[in-house]
Design an enzyme around this catalytic site. Structure first.
Site, mmCIF file in Angstrom:
data_model
loop_
_atom_site.group_PDB
_atom_site.id
_atom_site.type_symbol
_atom_site.label_atom_id
_atom_site.label_comp_id
_atom_site.label_asym_id
_atom_site.label_seq_id
_atom_site.Cartn_x
_atom_site.Cartn_y
_atom_site.Cartn_z
ATOM 1 N N ASN A 1 0.867 -1.176 0.000
ATOM 2 C CA ASN A 1 0.000 0.000 0.000
ATOM 3 C C ASN A 1 0.901 1.221 0.000
ATOM 4 O OD1 ASN A 1 -1.769 2.049 0.392
ATOM 5 N ND2 ASN A 1 -2.763 1.186 2.206
ATOM 6 N N GLU B 1 -7.692 -5.127 5.226
ATOM 7 C CA GLU B 1 -7.593 -4.852 3.794
ATOM 8 C C GLU B 1 -6.402 -5.571 3.169
ATOM 9 O OE1 GLU B 1 -8.351 -0.807 5.086
ATOM 10 O OE2 GLU B 1 -9.180 -0.423 3.096
ATOM 11 N N ARG C 1 -11.990 15.599 6.906
ATOM 12 C CA ARG C 1 -12.819 15.970 5.741
ATOM 13 C C ARG C 1 -14.246 16.279 6.185
ATOM 14 N NH1 ARG C 1 -11.391 10.711 2.615
ATOM 15 N NH2 ARG C 1 -9.181 10.779 3.070
ATOM 16 N N HIS D 1 -13.023 2.756 -0.366
ATOM 17 C CA HIS D 1 -12.984 1.761 0.716
ATOM 18 C C HIS D 1 -13.657 0.453 0.288
ATOM 19 C CE1 HIS D 1 -12.988 5.184 3.945
ATOM 20 N NE2 HIS D 1 -11.740 4.809 3.673
ATOM 21 N N ARG E 1 -2.585 -2.136 -3.458
ATOM 22 C CA ARG E 1 -3.786 -1.338 -3.306
ATOM 23 C C ARG E 1 -3.692 -0.174 -4.288
ATOM 24 N NH1 ARG E 1 -5.266 3.235 0.962
ATOM 25 N NH2 ARG E 1 -7.425 3.460 0.368
#
Ligand code: ADP
Length: 602
Positions: free
Chosen positions: A7, A379, A231, A170, A81
């Site tokens: 990643n 993940e 955010r 996601h 990823r």
């Protein structure tokens, strides 16, 4: 099969050697503090501050060390990823030059991520040239979101010109915890309606209906939807225009505010760490209290909305750093969900400690119809599994045999009881024509179906009688009738709308049963072995008709001894693709190419 998972992000690069079968992570490496002050840590505890700056230099330094630490445990492939797969990828893909170019071309959609993901790919190619590399996209799982949910209500020309639509992110985590939930509930995830809440520093929520993402809160960029660490999530877009025109903010400044200074950090004034915010809120800090209230209020609002989208929900899943660890956030988000049938068990919720031995905990009360679950997301394991699956499959597939294509006109399957009401007591259907699937026939009998806007007469009944009533129409029929039917595989009519039927001896209103059939291939177990697929896989089928080659994506595989090999599409699809009886298709993709060519998701 051991897979090296990479990643490569903006402030850190994470690598892990993961056994895709057992799920064990045997080695990991992290480079943090990028690009300015990188430091390198390995799972054996060794750690150092690097003298170099920047991603490339740090990785060049780290790679030989990683190779040494692998110490004979050589990976079978590398899984990356990749954040943005755009309109192009709906599943993992083996990386070649074309894929690299595509990832590069998609960079404007994810300028902070895709270029660095690509850099990771190129670095790994240099250091492990003999290994196959696979890209697993954050957006891929959401390709199934239908147009009604993924499009913005903007002028069509503008949306089309700039490719404006919801992509969702996601996806790897939502899919992983969704499947974990199904496994925990001993259910097939294609029979469940799930709401998955991924609450990390970024946060998103997804509605998964029968194994497909049908709504997700992040949009064209990861800014839309839930409130997040830094955010804003949803805001009135008019506010941006106001800030630009009235207060003179530039696009760059607005980007900084919305992406890095808002959310939990902006409201609490304390940074984006939910632990600290919760602590201060208990001590009476008003801003922190408000941050928690806003975060959970929005989550609860979305849960209600997504339950409405799916006509109900079977399980709600909490994951990510906040979802897995914060009993308070779970409590606030799940309160007053009784109307949905979700009852929280406060004691269990408070005591949850997820671990490798206990990655799933149910915290709903025993009589709660909707299950509430906290699930540890992984993940890296999801990427390792996707990679291993693709590497194994690519060698096993024989995609050659041609598949006959049949076009299904609108039709209806009835129970004996319903048939009796429409045609008279103990009515028996008359065979008009035997169909290619053994034992199935088109009957002489037809019924009239009546919608709010119009009626369609002469809808053919297919026999023999079944255990559920099911009316299969095309999208065109739906608009003509004035109804809205979900895309479903045959037999899955729960929570579908009803419809009024008229026969010669009576009429009735079905409570449910109106569907738009999911395009599918019937095949025998022997066919399935030959194609390298299994029941309920989703594949792509290429059709060469005339000079217009075209590929159908999202084709459901159905395997049974009773079937003969045949793909079924509806009249809309047949017309759009100019397919005629006798045309054939070829199984083009069973998960190894991943390239979307033509897709209908709604
Ligand atoms: P990322 O999206 O960066 O992978 P994580 O999934 O690790 O992030 O989630 C990070 C968030 O989880 C942070 O806001 C952190 O404060 C929060 N978090 C971690 N542990 C707890 C906890 N025990 N209680 C509340 N929040 C927590």
């Amino acid at each position: 099969m051991h897979i090296l998972v990479i990643n490569s992000g903006s402030s850190s690069v994470k690598a892990a050697l993961v056994d895709a079968d057992s799920g064990q992570h045997s080695l990991w490496m992290t480079v943090k503090g990028l690009p300015e002050a990188p430091s390198l840590t390995f799972s054996d505890g060794t750690s150092e501050k690097l003298k170099t700056k920047g991603h490339e230099a740090a990785m060049e330094y780290a790679m030989p060390l990683l190779k040494q630490k692998l110490n004979g445990q050589y990976p079978s492939g590398i899984g990356h990823r990749v954040v943005h797969g755009g309109n192009v990828y709906d599943r993992p893909v083996r990386i070649d030059n074309d894929v690299e170019n595509q990832i590069d071309q998609l960079s404007p959609l994810a300028p902070l991520h895709n270029p660095l993901n690509l850099l990771g790919i190129q670095l790994m190619k240099r250091h492990f040239p003999e290994l196959d590399q696979v890209a697993v996209f954050d957006t891929a799982f959401h390709q199934s979101v239908p147009s009604r949910a993924k499009l913005y209500a903007l002028p069509k020309e503008v949306s089309e010109k700039y490719g404006l639509r919801k992509f969702g992110f996601h996806g790897t985590s939502h899919e992983y915890v969704g499947k974990k939930a199904a496994e925990f509930l001993s259910a097939d995830w294609r029979e469940l309606r799930l709401i998955t809440c991924h609450l990390g520093s970024g946060a998103s929520i997804t509605a998964i209906e029968y194994g497909r993402s049908v709504e997700t809160s992040m949009g064209m960029t990861p800014l839309e939807g839930l409130m997040m660490g830094t955010r804003s999530g949803d805001i009135d877009p008019g506010l941006l225009i106001y800030l630009q025109e009235e207060a003179g903010y530039t696009a760059v400044e607005l980007d900084e505010i919305l992406n890095r200074q808002s959310g939990l950090a902006g409201v609490s004034g304390l940074g984006n760490d939910m632990r600290a915010i919760l602590q201060k809120s208990t001590e009476g800090d008003r801003d922190c209290q408000l941050a928690v209230q806003m975060f959970t209020h929005r989550l609860r609002k979305y849960i209600g909305a997504y339950a409405a989208v799916m006509g109900g929900v079977d399980a709600i899943v909490f994951t990510g750093g906040i979802g897995e660890n914060s009993a308070v956030v779970r409590h606030w988000s799940c309160q007053r969900l009784d109307y949905l049938g979700a009852l929280i068990d406060e004691d269990v919720n408070l005591a949850i400690k997820l671990s490798a031995d206990q990655p799933v905990v149910e915290f709903s009360r025993s009589h709660s119809r909707v299950k509430l679950l906290a699930i540890h997301t992984d993940e890296q394991l999801a990427i390792a599994r996707h990679t291993a699956q693709l590497l194994r499959k690519a060698d096993a597939v024989n995609t050659k045999p041609a598949i006959p294509i049949a076009i299904s006109a609108r039709h209806i399957h009835l129970r004996q009881e319903t048939l009796d009401q429409l045609f008279g007591k103990n009515y028996e259907l008359t065979v008009r024509k035997w169909l290619s699937q053994p034992g199935q026939f088109a009957a002489e009998e037809t019924v009239t179906i009546v919608g709010p806007r119009n009626r369609i007469e002469g809808v053919r009944i297919l026999g023999p009688v079944r255990s559920v009533d099911q009316v299969e129409v095309s999208r065109t029929d739906e608009f003509f009738l004035g109804v809205d039917a979900p895309i479903r595989e045959s037999g899955k009519v729960e929570n579908s709308p009803g419809i009024h039927l008229i026969g010669p001896a009576g009429e009735l209103t079905l409570k449910q049963g109106l569907i738009c059939a999911w395009r599918h291939i019937h095949m025998t177990p022997e066919d399935a072995v030959q194609f390298g697929v299994k029941d309920r896989d989703i594949v792509e089928v290429a059709v060469e008709n005339g000079d217009r080659g075209l590929t159908f994506g999202n084709v459901l595989v159905r395997v049974s001894e009773k079937y003969v090999l045949e793909m079924h599409i509806d009249t809309d699809e047949g017309n759009a693709a100019e397919i005629y009886p006798g045309d054939e298709g070829v199984l083009e993709d069973t998960g190894s190419s991943g390239v979307l060519k033509k897709r209908r998701t709604d």
